[in-house]
Motif scaffolding. Structure first.
Motif, PDB file in Angstrom:
ATOM      1  N   GLY A 229       0.796  -1.222   0.000  1.00  0.00           N
ATOM      2  CA  GLY A 229       0.000   0.000   0.000  1.00  0.00           C
ATOM      3  C   GLY A 229       0.825   1.267   0.000  1.00  0.00           C
ATOM      4  O   GLY A 229       0.294   2.363  -0.153  1.00  0.00           O
ATOM      5  N   VAL A 230       2.144   1.134   0.174  1.00  0.00           N
ATOM      6  CA  VAL A 230       3.041   2.293   0.145  1.00  0.00           C
ATOM      7  C   VAL A 230       3.639   2.410  -1.258  1.00  0.00           C
ATOM      8  O   VAL A 230       4.303   1.494  -1.743  1.00  0.00           O
ATOM      9  N   TRP A 231       3.377   3.516  -1.895  1.00  0.00           N
ATOM     10  CA  TRP A 231       3.951   3.804  -3.210  1.00  0.00           C
ATOM     11  C   TRP A 231       5.077   4.818  -3.050  1.00  0.00           C
ATOM     12  O   TRP A 231       5.133   5.544  -2.041  1.00  0.00           O
ATOM     13  N   VAL A 232       5.975   4.874  -4.041  1.00  0.00           N
ATOM     14  CA  VAL A 232       7.117   5.785  -3.953  1.00  0.00           C
ATOM     15  C   VAL A 232       7.369   6.495  -5.282  1.00  0.00           C
ATOM     16  O   VAL A 232       7.089   5.956  -6.351  1.00  0.00           O
ATOM     17  N   VAL A 233       7.886   7.700  -5.156  1.00  0.00           N
ATOM     18  CA  VAL A 233       8.397   8.457  -6.294  1.00  0.00           C
ATOM     19  C   VAL A 233       9.917   8.382  -6.204  1.00  0.00           C
ATOM     20  O   VAL A 233      10.497   8.863  -5.236  1.00  0.00           O
TER      21      VAL A 233
ATOM     22  N   ALA B 174       1.383  15.430 -10.052  1.00  0.00           N
ATOM     23  CA  ALA B 174       0.589  14.428 -10.775  1.00  0.00           C
ATOM     24  C   ALA B 174       0.671  13.050 -10.138  1.00  0.00           C
ATOM     25  O   ALA B 174      -0.251  12.242 -10.276  1.00  0.00           O
ATOM     26  N   THR B 175       1.756  12.771  -9.440  1.00  0.00           N
ATOM     27  CA  THR B 175       1.894  11.440  -8.826  1.00  0.00           C
ATOM     28  C   THR B 175       0.859  11.211  -7.729  1.00  0.00           C
ATOM     29  O   THR B 175       0.510  10.058  -7.443  1.00  0.00           O
ATOM     30  N   ILE B 176       0.356  12.269  -7.117  1.00  0.00           N
ATOM     31  CA  ILE B 176      -0.555  12.114  -5.981  1.00  0.00           C
ATOM     32  C   ILE B 176      -1.879  11.502  -6.422  1.00  0.00           C
ATOM     33  O   ILE B 176      -2.307  10.471  -5.891  1.00  0.00           O
TER      34      ILE B 176
ATOM     35  N   ALA C 192      -3.165   3.311  -3.627  1.00  0.00           N
ATOM     36  CA  ALA C 192      -2.101   3.567  -2.662  1.00  0.00           C
ATOM     37  C   ALA C 192      -2.675   4.069  -1.341  1.00  0.00           C
ATOM     38  O   ALA C 192      -3.629   4.848  -1.326  1.00  0.00           O
ATOM     39  N   ARG C 193      -2.118   3.610  -0.256  1.00  0.00           N
ATOM     40  CA  ARG C 193      -2.486   4.098   1.073  1.00  0.00           C
ATOM     41  C   ARG C 193      -1.610   5.282   1.458  1.00  0.00           C
ATOM     42  O   ARG C 193      -2.039   6.202   2.151  1.00  0.00           O
ATOM     43  N   VAL C 194      -0.358   5.242   0.980  1.00  0.00           N
ATOM     44  CA  VAL C 194       0.640   6.272   1.266  1.00  0.00           C
ATOM     45  C   VAL C 194       1.480   6.468   0.009  1.00  0.00           C
ATOM     46  O   VAL C 194       1.743   5.512  -0.722  1.00  0.00           O
ATOM     47  N   LEU C 195       1.902   7.695  -0.239  1.00  0.00           N
ATOM     48  CA  LEU C 195       2.858   7.989  -1.305  1.00  0.00           C
ATOM     49  C   LEU C 195       4.070   8.645  -0.664  1.00  0.00           C
ATOM     50  O   LEU C 195       3.934   9.575   0.128  1.00  0.00           O
ATOM     51  N   GLU C 196       5.242   8.141  -0.998  1.00  0.00           N
ATOM     52  CA  GLU C 196       6.467   8.554  -0.318  1.00  0.00           C
ATOM     53  C   GLU C 196       7.509   9.005  -1.344  1.00  0.00           C
ATOM     54  O   GLU C 196       7.533   8.530  -2.472  1.00  0.00           O
ATOM     55  N   ALA C 197       8.382   9.932  -0.926  1.00  0.00           N
ATOM     56  CA  ALA C 197       9.491  10.381  -1.769  1.00  0.00           C
ATOM     57  C   ALA C 197      10.711  10.611  -0.886  1.00  0.00           C
ATOM     58  O   ALA C 197      10.581  10.825   0.330  1.00  0.00           O
ATOM     59  N   TYR C 198      11.899  10.588  -1.509  1.00  0.00           N
ATOM     60  CA  TYR C 198      13.161  10.713  -0.761  1.00  0.00           C
ATOM     61  C   TYR C 198      14.034  11.813  -1.358  1.00  0.00           C
ATOM     62  O   TYR C 198      15.157  11.576  -1.792  1.00  0.00           O
ATOM     63  N   PRO C 199      13.532  13.040  -1.384  1.00  0.00           N
ATOM     64  CA  PRO C 199      14.252  14.112  -2.072  1.00  0.00           C
ATOM     65  C   PRO C 199      15.468  14.618  -1.310  1.00  0.00           C
ATOM     66  O   PRO C 199      15.683  14.292  -0.141  1.00  0.00           O
ATOM     67  N   MET C 200      16.228  15.454  -2.019  1.00  0.00           N
ATOM     68  CA  MET C 200      17.427  16.061  -1.455  1.00  0.00           C
ATOM     69  C   MET C 200      17.146  17.496  -1.039  1.00  0.00           C
ATOM     70  O   MET C 200      16.278  18.168  -1.600  1.00  0.00           O
ATOM     71  N   ILE C 201      17.914  17.941  -0.050  1.00  0.00           N
ATOM     72  CA  ILE C 201      17.907  19.348   0.337  1.00  0.00           C
ATOM     73  C   ILE C 201      18.981  20.043  -0.475  1.00  0.00           C
ATOM     74  O   ILE C 201      20.163  19.679  -0.404  1.00  0.00           O
ATOM     75  N   THR C 202      18.579  20.985  -1.281  1.00  0.00           N
ATOM     76  CA  THR C 202      19.549  21.707  -2.097  1.00  0.00           C
ATOM     77  C   THR C 202      19.954  23.000  -1.397  1.00  0.00           C
ATOM     78  O   THR C 202      19.152  23.621  -0.704  1.00  0.00           O
TER      79      THR C 202
END
Length: 202
Positions: A114-118, A139-141, A149-159
Motif C-alpha cells: 500500500g506504500v507507493w514511492v516516487v 501528478a503522482t498524488i 495507494a495508502r501512502v505515497l512517499e518520496a526521498y528528495p534532497m535538500i539543495t
C-alpha cells in the motif's frame, strides 16, 4: 510555464519512442533508465545498458493502455515528450529494502504494497528550467491514490545555493518540489536527504 500546454499520462498510454526521447540524454538518467533500485548488485557492474533499456521497456508497457501496471508518468509540453516521473508501489524496488534513507530510524513493513514511492524525476534537455518537475510531482498524488495507494512517499534532497550536487543525485527531486506538491516531511535520516509523504488515509 503555461500549465494548459502540459499533458501528463501514464507511461503505458505513451509510445516507447516518446519515453526514449525523454531518456535520450548522455547524463545519469539516460544510463540508469530508472533501474538503480531494481537491478541486483551495483548498477553499472552487474547490468548492461541494453539490459536496463529492456527492463524499462517491459516495465513501462508503453503502447498498451490496458496494461495491468506501468512504472511512471510521461509529461508532454505542446505534445512534445518532455518529462518523466517514476512512481510505483515500493515493493517494485528491491534495492530500496537495503538502503539507509528509507529505513533509518523508522520501523515499517518493507513489504507493504500500500506504500507507493516516487523515485526519479527527469526533464528532457530543451525543456528544463521551466518548472516541469513541480507538475510531475503533483501528478503522482492523484495517480497513486486512484490506483489504491495508502501512502505515497518520496526521498528528495535538500539543495543549498552554491553547493554542487554531482553524479545525478538530484534525480530523486528537490525537497521544495515535493513541498509545493503537498508532501509533508516525516523524517530526516541524513544531512541532505528527507523522507516526505502523502497519507491518503489521514
Amino acid at each position: 510555464m503555461d500549465e494548459a500546454s502540459v499533458r501528463i499520462v501514464p507511461a503505458n498510454q505513451a509510445s516507447w519512442e516518446d519515453v526514449e526521447a525523454v531518456f535520450d540524454t548522455k547524463d545519469y538518467a539516460g544510463r540508469c533508465r530508472c533501474q538503480r533500485f531494481k537491478v541486483v548488485g551495483w548498477i553499472w557492474r552487474d547490468s548492461t545498458y541494453d539490459e536496463r533499456v529492456a527492463m524499462s521497456q517491459a516495465q513501462t508497457a508503453c503502447g498498451d493502455p490496458n496494461a495491468a501496471s506501468t512504472s511512471g508518468l510521461v509529461a508532454y509540453i505542446d505534445d512534445e515528450p518532455a518529462g518523466w516521473v517514476a512512481v510505483e508501489p515500493r515493493i517494485a524496488y528491491p534495492k530500496l529494502r537495503t538502503l539507509r534513507v528509507p529505513w533509518s530510524g523508522r520501523d515499517e513493513d518493507k513489504d507493504d504494497a500500500g506504500v507507493w514511492v516516487v523515485t526519479c524525476l527527469i526533464v528532457r534537455k530543451g525543456f528544463r528550467g521551466r518548472g516541469l518537475t513541480y507538475l510531475l510531482a503533483r501528478a503522482t498524488i492523484d495517480y497513486a491514490r486512484e490506483r489504491g495507494a495508502r501512502v505515497l512517499e518520496a526521498y528528495p534532497m535538500i539543495t543549498q545555493p552554491g553547493k554542487e550536487i554531482t553524479w545525478g543525485e538530484l534525480h530523486v527531486g528537490a525537497r521544495q518540489v515535493f513541498e509545493e506538491a503537498g508532501f509533508a516531511q516525516v523524517h530526516h535520516p541524513t544531512p541532505r536527504r528527507v523522507i516526505m509523504r502523502v497519507d491518503f488515509e489521514a
